[in-house]
Motif scaffolding. Structure first.
Motif, PDB file in Angstrom:
ATOM      1  N   HIS A 164      68.958  81.226  95.144  1.00  0.00           N
ATOM      2  CA  HIS A 164      67.905  80.590  94.343  1.00  0.00           C
ATOM      3  C   HIS A 164      68.501  79.432  93.542  1.00  0.00           C
ATOM      4  N   LYS A 203      62.832  80.351  88.074  1.00  0.00           N
ATOM      5  CA  LYS A 203      61.487  80.332  87.499  1.00  0.00           C
ATOM      6  C   LYS A 203      61.439  79.549  86.194  1.00  0.00           C
ATOM      7  N   GLU A 206      63.089  80.382  93.417  1.00  0.00           N
ATOM      8  CA  GLU A 206      62.846  81.774  93.007  1.00  0.00           C
ATOM      9  C   GLU A 206      61.378  82.155  93.078  1.00  0.00           C
ATOM     10  N   THR A 207      60.493  81.219  92.775  1.00  0.00           N
ATOM     11  CA  THR A 207      59.063  81.518  92.757  1.00  0.00           C
ATOM     12  C   THR A 207      58.411  81.355  94.127  1.00  0.00           C
ATOM     13  N   LYS A 230      57.125  82.387  97.682  1.00  0.00           N
ATOM     14  CA  LYS A 230      56.665  83.548  98.440  1.00  0.00           C
ATOM     15  C   LYS A 230      55.994  83.016  99.697  1.00  0.00           C
ATOM     16  N   ILE A 243      52.157  77.591  90.075  1.00  0.00           N
ATOM     17  CA  ILE A 243      52.750  78.329  88.960  1.00  0.00           C
ATOM     18  C   ILE A 243      53.238  77.320  87.941  1.00  0.00           C
ATOM     19  N   HIS A 271      53.323  74.873  94.871  1.00  0.00           N
ATOM     20  CA  HIS A 271      54.288  75.408  95.832  1.00  0.00           C
ATOM     21  C   HIS A 271      53.686  75.404  97.231  1.00  0.00           C
TER      22      HIS A 271
END
Length: 373
Positions: free
Chosen positions: A248, A252, A276-277, A279, A290, A295
């Motif tokens: 990462h 975040k 890291e954030t 998905k 976020i 993203h």
């Protein structure tokens, strides 16, 4: 050997593992090819083209798996396919095991032989079966990033190349490998200001020599990343550690340092993501936000351009697939060290160290199977 090509069923995955031209090569070499009905249609290849090449069309995914000694795919099997995979069956596809433990354990349970495109590695450390899709994904990352920088889609409202009298967008690329290099070519060609971060000085020297003047290089470390992200408009994650989970590099807490509307495209999502954030998302629902940062983390980006991607992929995989069919996986892996490196799971044993380490699974050296069986 009986070669089976099932239809890809991952969300919006339109690629196919074998073209009609590839099927013809197998048939010419004395093998049988079985293709699931409509498997190639998403890439523009009709069933009739496979039949003309000498392949047999099967009506269902169950029949396709049941028939094949070697199953060729593009993406990893999903849960509904796990029970279709047989002991000793050879699966030749992208797996990205380190990013998904249930898949790893399912393949261990199946006792199949899993040879992963992404870890086929030549002695010079090049990854011949990952390169084509990395090239596609690197170029697509910029296309998508430029699109999502538009205000109606959640971005800052910035034109990537700017126009006279306005500054172009700033693009930050994490990693100077194949993905990062292709992304830099695309972004620089559109007129953006580009910075590539990498940890290899030789690689950065090479990039400095071949890239246009609007591409700069910097050493990748947390200090430099934190200094650059407040002014970056588009950040592309292009980090790869073969067979292992990506580190990462964007955490975040760093999102708070970015301007709202900044766009993150994480091409490393198949290996867990270097953001890291991150998905995994799909082409159907590709983005989420976020801390005001958009993203884009689609796990099969090249699936959106299946005609180009299928041709590029099969150009690379077919010579190896023909050798596997001719010699069997064991002899082929002894003869070609790069194929040996692609072995991840054999008959219930994890034989790729990085995958075993990721999930604390027992590791068996691949040489055990090549030298003792």
């Amino acid at each position: 050997m009986r070669i089976a090509v099932p239809k890809e069923i991952k969300n919006n995955e339109n690629r196919v593992a074998l073209t009609p031209a590839g099927a013809k090569e197998f048939v010419k070499n004395g093998h049988e090819v079985f293709v699931q009905k409509s498997a190639g249609e998403g890439s523009g290849f009709k069933d009739e083209a496979y039949e003309t090449a000498g392949a047999t069309i099967l009506p269902s995914i169950e029949a396709t798996y049941e028939t094949g000694e070697m199953v060729m795919k593009v993406k990893e099997p999903i849960a509904s396919e796990y029970e279709l995979i047989r002991e000793d069956q050879l699966l030749f596809t992208y797996f990205h095991f380190a990013s998904y433990e249930p898949l790893t354990r399912a393949m261990v349970k199946s006792k199949a032989v899993c040879l992963a495109y992404e870890t086929v590695e030549k002695p010079d450390s090049s990854l011949p079966l990952l390169v084509p899709m990395s090239e596609v994904a690197g170029r697509m990352a910029v296309q998508k990033g430029a699109n999502y920088l538009e205000k109606p889609l959640g971005g800052r409202g910035i034109l990537l190349g700017g126009v006279p009298g306005t500054l172009p967008a700033k693009v930050l690329i994490l990693g100077g490998g194949i993905v990062g290099t292709q992304a830099a070519w695309m972004a620089s060609g559109l007129g953006a200001d580009v910075i590539i971060l990498d940890v290899s000085l030789p690689r950065m020297r090479y990039l400095s020599d071949v890239m246009p003047k609007n591409v700069k290089t910097m050493m990748s470390n947390e200090y430099n990343i934190r200094n650059l992200i407040p002014t970056a408009d588009l950040i592309i994650g292009a980090v790869l550690i073969p067979g292992a989970k990506a580190p990462h590099l964007i955490t975040k807490d760093m999102l708070k340092e970015m301007v709202p509307g900044t766009v993150l495209v994480d091409v490393a999502v198949d290996q867990g993501g270097c953001i890291e954030t991150c998905k995994p998302t799909t082409h159907e629902k590709p983005t989420y936000t976020i801390e005001g940062v958009l993203h884009y983390c689609v796990a099969n980006m090249p699936g959106a351009v299946p005609y180009t991607s299928t041709l590029a992929l099969t150009n690379a995989t077919l010579p190896y697939a023909l050798e596997l069919a001719k010699s069997g996986w064991r002899d082929a892996c002894i003869r070609y060290p790069e194929l040996k490196a692609g072995l991840n799971i054999i008959k219930g044993d994890v034989v790729y160290q990085a995958v075993a380490n990721t999930f604390n699974l027992p590791y068996v050296p691949v040489s055990y199977y090549l030298n003792h069986n």
